[in-house]
Design a protein around this motif. Structure first.
Motif, PDB file in Angstrom:
ATOM      1  N   GLY A 182       0.819  -1.210   0.000  1.00 22.78           N
ATOM      2  CA  GLY A 182       0.000   0.000   0.000  1.00 22.78           C
ATOM      3  C   GLY A 182       0.849   1.255   0.000  1.00 22.78           C
ATOM      4  N   TRP A 183       1.943   1.225   0.758  1.00 22.38           N
ATOM      5  CA  TRP A 183       2.838   2.393   0.801  1.00 22.38           C
ATOM      6  C   TRP A 183       3.479   2.633  -0.568  1.00 22.38           C
ATOM      7  CZ3 TRP A 183       7.997   3.388  -0.088  1.00 22.38           C
ATOM      8  CH2 TRP A 183       8.473   4.624   0.365  1.00 22.38           C
ATOM      9  N   ILE A 184       3.894   1.555  -1.220  1.00 23.96           N
ATOM     10  CA  ILE A 184       4.496   1.684  -2.561  1.00 23.96           C
ATOM     11  C   ILE A 184       3.492   2.293  -3.531  1.00 23.96           C
ATOM     12  CG2 ILE A 184       5.366   0.380  -4.544  1.00 23.96           C
ATOM     13  CD1 ILE A 184       6.584  -1.597  -2.521  1.00 23.96           C
ATOM     14  N   PHE A 185       2.257   1.804  -3.511  1.00 29.05           N
ATOM     15  CA  PHE A 185       1.237   2.314  -4.426  1.00 29.05           C
ATOM     16  C   PHE A 185       0.870   3.758  -4.095  1.00 29.05           C
ATOM     17  CE2 PHE A 185      -0.157  -2.332  -4.703  1.00 29.05           C
ATOM     18  CZ  PHE A 185       0.674  -2.563  -5.790  1.00 29.05           C
ATOM     19  N   SER A 186       0.987   4.119  -2.819  1.00 29.23           N
ATOM     20  CA  SER A 186       0.656   5.486  -2.413  1.00 29.23           C
ATOM     21  C   SER A 186       1.668   6.497  -2.947  1.00 29.23           C
ATOM     22  CB  SER A 186       0.599   5.588  -0.879  1.00 29.23           C
ATOM     23  OG  SER A 186      -0.433   4.788  -0.353  1.00 29.23           O
ATOM     24  N   ARG A 187       2.851   6.028  -3.316  1.00 28.49           N
ATOM     25  CA  ARG A 187       3.883   6.919  -3.853  1.00 28.49           C
ATOM     26  C   ARG A 187       3.657   7.232  -5.341  1.00 28.49           C
ATOM     27  NH1 ARG A 187       5.343   9.379   0.146  1.00 28.49           N
ATOM     28  NH2 ARG A 187       3.295   8.593   0.731  1.00 28.49           N
ATOM     29  N   MET A 188       2.678   6.592  -5.958  1.00 25.78           N
ATOM     30  CA  MET A 188       2.466   6.720  -7.404  1.00 25.78           C
ATOM     31  C   MET A 188       1.103   7.340  -7.688  1.00 25.78           C
ATOM     32  SD  MET A 188       3.698   2.878  -8.452  1.00 25.78           S
ATOM     33  CE  MET A 188       5.158   2.131  -7.724  1.00 25.78           C
ATOM     34  N   SER A 189       0.962   7.909  -8.860  1.00 18.39           N
ATOM     35  CA  SER A 189      -0.330   8.433  -9.321  1.00 18.39           C
ATOM     36  C   SER A 189      -0.981   7.360 -10.198  1.00 18.39           C
ATOM     37  CB  SER A 189      -0.141   9.734 -10.113  1.00 18.39           C
ATOM     38  OG  SER A 189       0.445  10.732  -9.289  1.00 18.39           O
ATOM     39  N   LEU A 190      -1.871   6.581  -9.598  1.00 17.06           N
ATOM     40  CA  LEU A 190      -2.395   5.400 -10.283  1.00 17.06           C
ATOM     41  C   LEU A 190      -3.863   5.523 -10.695  1.00 17.06           C
ATOM     42  CD1 LEU A 190      -0.840   2.709  -7.888  1.00 17.06           C
ATOM     43  CD2 LEU A 190       0.058   3.499 -10.083  1.00 17.06           C
ATOM     44  N   GLU A 191      -4.513   6.642 -10.323  1.00 13.64           N
ATOM     45  CA  GLU A 191      -5.948   6.753 -10.576  1.00 13.64           C
ATOM     46  C   GLU A 191      -6.286   6.616 -12.063  1.00 13.64           C
ATOM     47  OE1 GLU A 191      -4.288   8.542  -8.468  1.00 13.64           O
ATOM     48  OE2 GLU A 191      -5.302   8.016  -6.586  1.00 13.64           O
ATOM     49  N   ARG A 192      -5.384   7.037 -12.952  1.00 12.19           N
ATOM     50  CA  ARG A 192      -5.673   6.973 -14.391  1.00 12.19           C
ATOM     51  C   ARG A 192      -5.768   5.532 -14.885  1.00 12.19           C
ATOM     52  NH1 ARG A 192      -0.282   7.991 -13.792  1.00 12.19           N
ATOM     53  NH2 ARG A 192       1.229   6.859 -15.113  1.00 12.19           N
ATOM     54  N   TRP A 193      -5.295   4.571 -14.079  1.00  5.68           N
ATOM     55  CA  TRP A 193      -5.348   3.177 -14.472  1.00  5.68           C
ATOM     56  C   TRP A 193      -6.543   2.459 -13.882  1.00  5.68           C
ATOM     57  CZ3 TRP A 193      -2.504   2.977 -18.420  1.00  5.68           C
ATOM     58  CH2 TRP A 193      -1.262   3.595 -18.478  1.00  5.68           C
ATOM     59  N   VAL A 194      -7.479   3.214 -13.290  1.00  3.45           N
ATOM     60  CA  VAL A 194      -8.747   2.649 -12.816  1.00  3.45           C
ATOM     61  C   VAL A 194      -9.814   2.934 -13.869  1.00  3.45           C
ATOM     62  CG1 VAL A 194     -10.494   2.703 -10.990  1.00  3.45           C
ATOM     63  CG2 VAL A 194      -8.074   2.985 -10.411  1.00  3.45           C
ATOM     64  N   GLU A 195     -10.652   1.957 -14.161  1.00  3.48           N
ATOM     65  CA  GLU A 195     -11.691   2.138 -15.171  1.00  3.48           C
ATOM     66  C   GLU A 195     -12.596   3.305 -14.789  1.00  3.48           C
ATOM     67  OE1 GLU A 195     -11.845   0.799 -17.987  1.00  3.48           O
ATOM     68  OE2 GLU A 195     -10.457  -0.890 -17.835  1.00  3.48           O
ATOM     69  N   ASP A 196     -12.982   4.091 -15.786  1.00  7.56           N
ATOM     70  CA  ASP A 196     -13.723   5.332 -15.552  1.00  7.56           C
ATOM     71  C   ASP A 196     -15.061   5.111 -14.863  1.00  7.56           C
ATOM     72  OD1 ASP A 196     -11.652   6.692 -16.748  1.00  7.56           O
ATOM     73  OD2 ASP A 196     -12.598   6.743 -18.725  1.00  7.56           O
ATOM     74  N   PHE A 197     -15.725   3.973 -15.123  1.00  4.78           N
ATOM     75  CA  PHE A 197     -17.074   3.792 -14.584  1.00  4.78           C
ATOM     76  C   PHE A 197     -17.079   3.754 -13.057  1.00  4.78           C
ATOM     77  CE2 PHE A 197     -15.747  -0.655 -14.473  1.00  4.78           C
ATOM     78  CZ  PHE A 197     -16.351  -1.145 -13.334  1.00  4.78           C
ATOM     79  N   VAL A 198     -15.938   3.404 -12.445  1.00  7.78           N
ATOM     80  CA  VAL A 198     -15.880   3.347 -10.981  1.00  7.78           C
ATOM     81  C   VAL A 198     -16.072   4.729 -10.377  1.00  7.78           C
ATOM     82  CG1 VAL A 198     -14.450   2.737  -8.994  1.00  7.78           C
ATOM     83  CG2 VAL A 198     -14.379   1.329 -11.057  1.00  7.78           C
ATOM     84  N   PHE A 199     -15.517   5.762 -11.031  1.00  7.44           N
ATOM     85  CA  PHE A 199     -15.613   7.125 -10.508  1.00  7.44           C
ATOM     86  C   PHE A 199     -16.858   7.851 -11.012  1.00  7.44           C
ATOM     87  CE2 PHE A 199     -10.958   6.320 -10.769  1.00  7.44           C
ATOM     88  CZ  PHE A 199     -10.705   6.301  -9.410  1.00  7.44           C
ATOM     89  N   ALA A 200     -17.408   7.425 -12.163  1.00  8.79           N
ATOM     90  CA  ALA A 200     -18.550   8.119 -12.765  1.00  8.79           C
ATOM     91  C   ALA A 200     -19.863   7.464 -12.377  1.00  8.79           C
ATOM     92  CB  ALA A 200     -18.402   8.137 -14.285  1.00  8.79           C
TER      93      ALA A 200
END
Length: 351
Positions: A182-200
Protein backbone atom coordinates in the motif's frame (compact mmCIF):
# COMPACT_ATOMS: atom_id res chain seq x y z
CA UNK A 1 -55.20 19.58 9.15
CA UNK A 2 -53.59 21.91 6.63
CA UNK A 3 -52.42 20.78 3.18
CA UNK A 4 -48.81 21.29 4.28
CA UNK A 5 -49.29 19.06 7.33
CA UNK A 6 -50.90 16.37 5.20
CA UNK A 7 -48.01 16.48 2.73
CA UNK A 8 -45.47 16.25 5.54
CA UNK A 9 -47.33 13.31 7.09
CA UNK A 10 -47.44 11.57 3.72
CA UNK A 11 -43.71 12.08 3.23
CA UNK A 12 -42.96 10.65 6.64
CA UNK A 13 -45.20 7.67 5.92
CA UNK A 14 -43.44 6.99 2.61
CA UNK A 15 -40.06 7.27 4.31
CA UNK A 16 -41.13 4.83 7.03
CA UNK A 17 -42.38 2.34 4.43
CA UNK A 18 -39.11 2.62 2.53
CA UNK A 19 -37.14 1.99 5.73
CA UNK A 20 -39.22 -1.11 6.43
CA UNK A 21 -38.66 -2.36 2.88
CA UNK A 22 -34.91 -1.83 3.23
CA UNK A 23 -34.90 -3.65 6.57
CA UNK A 24 -36.78 -6.56 5.02
CA UNK A 25 -34.39 -6.75 2.07
CA UNK A 26 -31.41 -6.61 4.44
CA UNK A 27 -32.84 -9.50 6.44
CA UNK A 28 -33.44 -11.48 3.23
CA UNK A 29 -29.87 -10.81 2.08
CA UNK A 30 -28.50 -11.98 5.46
CA UNK A 31 -30.53 -15.20 5.30
CA UNK A 32 -29.45 -15.95 1.73
CA UNK A 33 -25.80 -15.33 2.61
CA UNK A 34 -26.03 -17.50 5.74
CA UNK A 35 -27.67 -20.50 4.07
CA UNK A 36 -25.79 -20.28 0.77
CA UNK A 37 -23.35 -23.14 1.32
CA UNK A 38 -25.82 -25.35 3.19
CA UNK A 39 -28.43 -24.88 0.44
CA UNK A 40 -26.07 -26.20 -2.24
CA UNK A 41 -25.09 -29.09 0.06
CA UNK A 42 -28.75 -30.07 0.32
CA UNK A 43 -29.57 -29.58 -3.35
CA UNK A 44 -26.59 -31.54 -4.66
CA UNK A 45 -26.06 -34.03 -1.86
CA UNK A 46 -29.57 -34.86 -0.64
CA UNK A 47 -31.96 -33.92 -3.44
CA UNK A 48 -29.80 -35.11 -6.35
CA UNK A 49 -27.97 -37.79 -4.37
CA UNK A 50 -24.53 -36.76 -5.58
CA UNK A 51 -21.33 -37.47 -3.66
CA UNK A 52 -19.83 -34.11 -2.73
CA UNK A 53 -16.44 -35.78 -2.23
CA UNK A 54 -16.16 -36.55 -5.92
CA UNK A 55 -13.87 -34.03 -7.68
CA UNK A 56 -16.37 -33.09 -10.41
CA UNK A 57 -19.27 -32.72 -7.97
CA UNK A 58 -17.04 -30.76 -5.60
CA UNK A 59 -16.05 -28.43 -8.42
CA UNK A 60 -19.72 -27.85 -9.35
CA UNK A 61 -20.58 -27.21 -5.69
CA UNK A 62 -17.70 -24.74 -5.43
CA UNK A 63 -18.82 -22.96 -8.61
CA UNK A 64 -22.42 -22.56 -7.41
CA UNK A 65 -21.54 -21.63 -3.84
CA UNK A 66 -18.76 -19.17 -4.63
CA UNK A 67 -20.62 -17.51 -7.51
CA UNK A 68 -23.68 -16.95 -5.33
CA UNK A 69 -21.52 -15.67 -2.46
CA UNK A 70 -19.62 -13.16 -4.59
CA UNK A 71 -22.76 -11.90 -6.35
CA UNK A 72 -24.50 -11.46 -2.99
CA UNK A 73 -21.48 -9.53 -1.72
CA UNK A 74 -21.37 -7.42 -4.87
CA UNK A 75 -25.03 -6.44 -4.61
CA UNK A 76 -25.04 -5.98 -0.84
CA UNK A 77 -21.72 -4.21 -0.33
CA UNK A 78 -21.92 -1.93 -3.38
CA UNK A 79 -25.45 -0.88 -2.41
CA UNK A 80 -24.58 -0.24 1.25
CA UNK A 81 -21.40 1.67 0.42
CA UNK A 82 -23.26 3.62 -2.27
CA UNK A 83 -25.97 4.53 0.22
CA UNK A 84 -23.36 5.66 2.74
CA UNK A 85 -21.69 7.77 0.07
CA UNK A 86 -24.92 9.70 -0.52
CA UNK A 87 -24.49 10.99 3.03
CA UNK A 88 -20.71 10.99 3.36
CA UNK A 89 -19.16 12.73 0.39
CA UNK A 90 -15.88 11.38 -1.07
CA UNK A 91 -14.23 14.68 -0.22
CA UNK A 92 -14.91 14.04 3.47
CA UNK A 93 -13.44 10.55 3.23
CA UNK A 94 -10.33 11.89 1.56
CA UNK A 95 -9.97 14.75 4.04
CA UNK A 96 -10.35 12.32 6.96
CA UNK A 97 -7.61 10.10 5.61
CA UNK A 98 -5.41 13.00 4.60
CA UNK A 99 -5.49 14.18 8.20
CA UNK A 100 -3.95 10.89 9.34
CA UNK A 101 -0.37 9.69 8.92
CA UNK A 102 -0.11 7.36 5.93
CA UNK A 103 1.18 4.52 8.10
CA UNK A 104 -1.90 4.81 10.34
CA UNK A 105 -4.26 4.80 7.35
CA UNK A 106 -2.52 1.76 5.88
CA UNK A 107 -2.59 0.01 9.25
CA UNK A 108 -6.30 0.70 9.66
CA UNK A 109 -6.98 -0.71 6.18
CA UNK A 110 -4.88 -3.81 6.84
CA UNK A 111 -6.60 -4.47 10.18
CA UNK A 112 -10.02 -3.98 8.56
CA UNK A 113 -8.98 -6.47 5.89
CA UNK A 114 -7.90 -8.97 8.54
CA UNK A 115 -11.28 -8.54 10.26
CA UNK A 116 -13.19 -9.45 7.06
CA UNK A 117 -12.71 -13.19 6.42
CA UNK A 118 -13.07 -13.06 2.64
CA UNK A 119 -11.19 -14.86 -0.10
CA UNK A 120 -9.36 -12.82 -2.74
CA UNK A 121 -12.44 -12.56 -5.00
CA UNK A 122 -14.91 -11.84 -2.20
CA UNK A 123 -12.86 -8.81 -1.13
CA UNK A 124 -13.29 -7.13 -4.53
CA UNK A 125 -16.83 -5.73 -3.89
CA UNK A 126 -15.53 -3.75 -0.91
CA UNK A 127 -12.45 -2.76 -2.91
CA UNK A 128 -14.67 -1.31 -5.66
CA UNK A 129 -16.81 0.53 -3.12
CA UNK A 130 -13.82 2.03 -1.34
CA UNK A 131 -12.25 3.23 -4.59
CA UNK A 132 -15.55 4.76 -5.74
CA UNK A 133 -15.90 6.45 -2.34
CA UNK A 134 -12.61 8.29 -2.79
CA UNK A 135 -10.42 6.19 -0.52
CA UNK A 136 -6.82 6.47 -1.83
CA UNK A 137 -5.75 3.53 -3.95
CA UNK A 138 -2.75 2.68 -1.79
CA UNK A 139 -4.94 2.37 1.31
CA UNK A 140 -7.54 0.37 -0.61
CA UNK A 141 -4.91 -2.03 -1.91
CA UNK A 142 -3.69 -2.61 1.65
CA UNK A 143 -7.21 -3.80 2.49
CA UNK A 144 -7.43 -5.99 -0.63
CA UNK A 145 -4.16 -7.75 0.22
CA UNK A 146 -4.74 -8.22 3.96
CA UNK A 147 -8.33 -9.48 3.70
CA UNK A 148 -7.61 -12.93 2.22
CA UNK A 149 -4.20 -13.33 3.89
CA UNK A 150 -5.13 -12.89 7.55
CA UNK A 151 -8.34 -13.78 9.38
CA UNK A 152 -9.29 -15.31 12.70
CA UNK A 153 -10.03 -18.76 11.24
CA UNK A 154 -6.62 -18.91 9.58
CA UNK A 155 -4.91 -17.78 12.79
CA UNK A 156 -6.53 -20.53 14.88
CA UNK A 157 -5.81 -23.23 12.31
CA UNK A 158 -2.23 -22.07 11.81
CA UNK A 159 -1.59 -22.03 15.55
CA UNK A 160 -2.94 -25.56 15.90
CA UNK A 161 -0.83 -26.92 13.04
CA UNK A 162 2.38 -24.85 13.11
CA UNK A 163 2.48 -23.34 16.61
CA UNK A 164 2.14 -19.74 17.77
CA UNK A 165 5.68 -18.69 16.79
CA UNK A 166 5.09 -19.44 13.09
CA UNK A 167 1.53 -18.10 13.32
CA UNK A 168 2.67 -14.80 14.82
CA UNK A 169 5.31 -14.45 12.14
CA UNK A 170 2.74 -15.23 9.41
CA UNK A 171 0.25 -12.64 10.70
CA UNK A 172 2.99 -10.02 11.04
CA UNK A 173 4.25 -10.80 7.54
CA UNK A 174 0.75 -10.68 6.06
CA UNK A 175 -0.12 -7.31 7.58
CA UNK A 176 3.36 -5.99 6.84
CA UNK A 177 3.11 -7.06 3.20
CA UNK A 178 -0.28 -5.35 2.85
CA UNK A 179 1.02 -2.11 4.37
CA UNK A 180 4.29 -2.18 2.40
CA UNK A 181 2.51 -2.70 -0.91
CA UNK A 182 0.00 0.00 0.00
CA UNK A 183 2.84 2.39 0.80
CA UNK A 184 4.50 1.68 -2.56
CA UNK A 185 1.24 2.31 -4.43
CA UNK A 186 0.66 5.49 -2.41
CA UNK A 187 3.88 6.92 -3.85
CA UNK A 188 2.47 6.72 -7.40
CA UNK A 189 -0.33 8.43 -9.32
CA UNK A 190 -2.39 5.40 -10.28
CA UNK A 191 -5.95 6.75 -10.58
CA UNK A 192 -5.67 6.97 -14.39
CA UNK A 193 -5.35 3.18 -14.47
CA UNK A 194 -8.75 2.65 -12.82
CA UNK A 195 -11.69 2.14 -15.17
CA UNK A 196 -13.72 5.33 -15.55
CA UNK A 197 -17.07 3.79 -14.58
CA UNK A 198 -15.88 3.35 -10.98
CA UNK A 199 -15.61 7.12 -10.51
CA UNK A 200 -18.55 8.12 -12.76
CA UNK A 201 -21.17 6.31 -10.70
CA UNK A 202 -24.67 7.80 -10.19
CA UNK A 203 -24.07 8.35 -6.47
CA UNK A 204 -21.17 10.69 -7.23
CA UNK A 205 -23.46 13.19 -8.95
CA UNK A 206 -26.18 13.17 -6.30
CA UNK A 207 -26.56 16.48 -4.50
CA UNK A 208 -23.97 18.36 -6.54
CA UNK A 209 -26.55 21.05 -7.38
CA UNK A 210 -26.98 21.91 -3.70
CA UNK A 211 -30.26 20.00 -3.40
CA UNK A 212 -30.50 17.87 -0.28
CA UNK A 213 -31.61 14.46 -1.57
CA UNK A 214 -34.40 12.55 0.13
CA UNK A 215 -34.02 8.98 1.35
CA UNK A 216 -35.85 7.75 -1.76
CA UNK A 217 -33.40 9.64 -3.99
CA UNK A 218 -30.46 8.24 -2.07
CA UNK A 219 -31.76 4.68 -2.35
CA UNK A 220 -32.49 5.18 -6.04
CA UNK A 221 -28.97 6.45 -6.75
CA UNK A 222 -27.37 3.65 -4.71
CA UNK A 223 -29.45 1.01 -6.51
CA UNK A 224 -28.64 2.51 -9.93
CA UNK A 225 -24.94 2.37 -9.07
CA UNK A 226 -25.27 -1.22 -7.87
CA UNK A 227 -27.02 -2.25 -11.10
CA UNK A 228 -24.37 -0.50 -13.17
CA UNK A 229 -21.37 -2.09 -11.45
CA UNK A 230 -22.88 -5.56 -11.05
CA UNK A 231 -24.09 -5.44 -14.65
CA UNK A 232 -20.53 -4.85 -15.80
CA UNK A 233 -18.86 -7.62 -13.81
CA UNK A 234 -21.36 -10.44 -13.17
CA UNK A 235 -20.36 -12.41 -16.26
CA UNK A 236 -16.74 -12.19 -15.21
CA UNK A 237 -17.64 -13.40 -11.71
CA UNK A 238 -18.95 -16.60 -13.28
CA UNK A 239 -15.92 -16.94 -15.58
CA UNK A 240 -13.48 -16.29 -12.76
CA UNK A 241 -15.10 -18.67 -10.30
CA UNK A 242 -15.43 -21.33 -13.02
CA UNK A 243 -11.66 -21.15 -13.53
CA UNK A 244 -11.18 -21.38 -9.78
CA UNK A 245 -13.56 -24.35 -9.55
CA UNK A 246 -11.60 -26.21 -12.19
CA UNK A 247 -8.43 -26.14 -10.07
CA UNK A 248 -10.00 -25.94 -6.59
CA UNK A 249 -8.37 -28.37 -4.21
CA UNK A 250 -5.95 -29.70 -6.83
CA UNK A 251 -2.34 -29.56 -5.72
CA UNK A 252 0.48 -31.06 -7.81
CA UNK A 253 2.22 -32.81 -4.92
CA UNK A 254 4.65 -34.69 -7.14
CA UNK A 255 5.62 -31.42 -8.83
CA UNK A 256 6.28 -29.86 -5.42
CA UNK A 257 8.37 -32.83 -4.33
CA UNK A 258 10.51 -32.50 -7.45
CA UNK A 259 10.83 -28.75 -7.95
CA UNK A 260 10.01 -27.10 -4.60
CA UNK A 261 11.90 -29.36 -2.25
CA UNK A 262 14.57 -28.27 0.22
CA UNK A 263 17.35 -28.81 -2.32
CA UNK A 264 16.07 -26.17 -4.74
CA UNK A 265 17.29 -22.65 -3.86
CA UNK A 266 14.41 -21.23 -5.95
CA UNK A 267 11.76 -23.35 -4.22
CA UNK A 268 10.06 -20.22 -2.84
CA UNK A 269 9.67 -18.78 -6.34
CA UNK A 270 8.25 -22.08 -7.64
CA UNK A 271 5.82 -22.40 -4.71
CA UNK A 272 4.55 -18.84 -5.14
CA UNK A 273 3.99 -19.15 -8.88
CA UNK A 274 2.34 -22.56 -8.59
CA UNK A 275 0.12 -21.37 -5.74
CA UNK A 276 -1.32 -18.42 -7.69
CA UNK A 277 -3.62 -20.48 -9.99
CA UNK A 278 -4.93 -22.58 -7.08
CA UNK A 279 -7.94 -20.55 -5.91
CA UNK A 280 -8.73 -21.08 -2.21
CA UNK A 281 -9.20 -19.24 1.05
CA UNK A 282 -6.82 -19.44 4.00
CA UNK A 283 -8.85 -22.06 5.87
CA UNK A 284 -8.95 -24.29 2.78
CA UNK A 285 -5.24 -24.14 1.98
CA UNK A 286 -3.82 -24.59 5.49
CA UNK A 287 -4.43 -28.38 5.65
CA UNK A 288 -2.68 -28.70 2.27
CA UNK A 289 0.20 -26.59 3.55
CA UNK A 290 0.49 -28.82 6.63
CA UNK A 291 0.71 -31.92 4.43
CA UNK A 292 3.47 -30.32 2.32
CA UNK A 293 5.30 -29.25 5.49
CA UNK A 294 5.06 -32.79 6.90
CA UNK A 295 6.72 -34.06 3.70
CA UNK A 296 9.77 -31.92 4.39
CA UNK A 297 9.04 -28.69 2.52
CA UNK A 298 10.75 -25.71 4.16
CA UNK A 299 8.59 -23.42 6.30
CA UNK A 300 9.16 -20.34 4.13
CA UNK A 301 8.32 -22.29 0.98
CA UNK A 302 5.08 -23.51 2.56
CA UNK A 303 4.17 -19.97 3.65
CA UNK A 304 4.90 -18.62 0.16
CA UNK A 305 2.65 -21.29 -1.32
CA UNK A 306 -0.12 -20.37 1.13
CA UNK A 307 0.16 -16.65 0.48
CA UNK A 308 0.30 -17.08 -3.28
CA UNK A 309 -2.81 -19.25 -3.18
CA UNK A 310 -4.97 -17.00 -1.01
CA UNK A 311 -3.74 -13.49 -1.95
CA UNK A 312 -3.47 -13.89 -5.73
CA UNK A 313 -5.55 -16.02 -8.07
CA UNK A 314 -6.63 -16.24 -11.68
CA UNK A 315 -10.30 -15.57 -10.73
CA UNK A 316 -9.21 -12.45 -8.85
CA UNK A 317 -7.19 -11.36 -11.90
CA UNK A 318 -10.23 -11.80 -14.16
CA UNK A 319 -12.50 -9.81 -11.83
CA UNK A 320 -10.01 -7.03 -11.15
CA UNK A 321 -9.44 -6.62 -14.88
CA UNK A 322 -12.99 -5.24 -15.10
CA UNK A 323 -12.00 -2.52 -12.60
CA UNK A 324 -8.28 -1.90 -13.18
CA UNK A 325 -6.49 -1.28 -16.44
CA UNK A 326 -3.67 -3.55 -17.53
CA UNK A 327 -0.65 -1.61 -16.22
CA UNK A 328 -2.08 -1.24 -12.70
CA UNK A 329 -3.26 -4.84 -12.62
CA UNK A 330 0.21 -6.03 -13.61
CA UNK A 331 1.82 -3.74 -11.03
CA UNK A 332 -0.46 -5.06 -8.30
CA UNK A 333 0.14 -8.73 -9.05
CA UNK A 334 3.87 -8.24 -9.60
CA UNK A 335 4.37 -6.27 -6.37
CA UNK A 336 2.41 -8.70 -4.21
CA UNK A 337 4.07 -11.77 -5.78
CA UNK A 338 7.52 -10.24 -5.18
CA UNK A 339 6.56 -9.43 -1.59
CA UNK A 340 5.38 -13.00 -1.00
CA UNK A 341 8.67 -14.37 -2.31
CA UNK A 342 10.64 -12.04 -0.01
CA UNK A 343 8.55 -13.24 2.95
CA UNK A 344 9.20 -16.86 1.94
CA UNK A 345 12.96 -16.39 1.75
CA UNK A 346 12.96 -14.60 5.13
CA UNK A 347 10.97 -17.43 6.72
CA UNK A 348 13.41 -20.01 5.34
CA UNK A 349 16.30 -18.03 6.79
CA UNK A 350 14.71 -17.73 10.26
CA UNK A 351 12.82 -21.02 10.75
Amino acid sequence: MSAGSGLLSGTRGATLRLILVLAGLAALWAVLFAVNEVAWDVMLGEWLGLDLRQPVVGAVHFLLYDTAKILLLLVGMIFVIGLLRTTLRPERVRSFLEGKPLVLSLGMAAVLGAATPFCSCSSIPLFIGFVAAGVPLGVTFAFLIASPLVNEVAVVMLADMFGWQVTGAYVTAGLGLAMAAGWIFSRMSLERWVEDFVFAAPVAALGLDGHRPSLAERVGAAWEETRDIVGRVWKWVIVGVAVGAAVHGWVPTEFFATYAGPNNPLAVVVATLVGIPLYSNAAGVIPIAEALWAKGMATGTVMAFMMGTVALSIPEFILLRRVLKGPLLGLFFGTVAAGIMIVGFLFNAVF
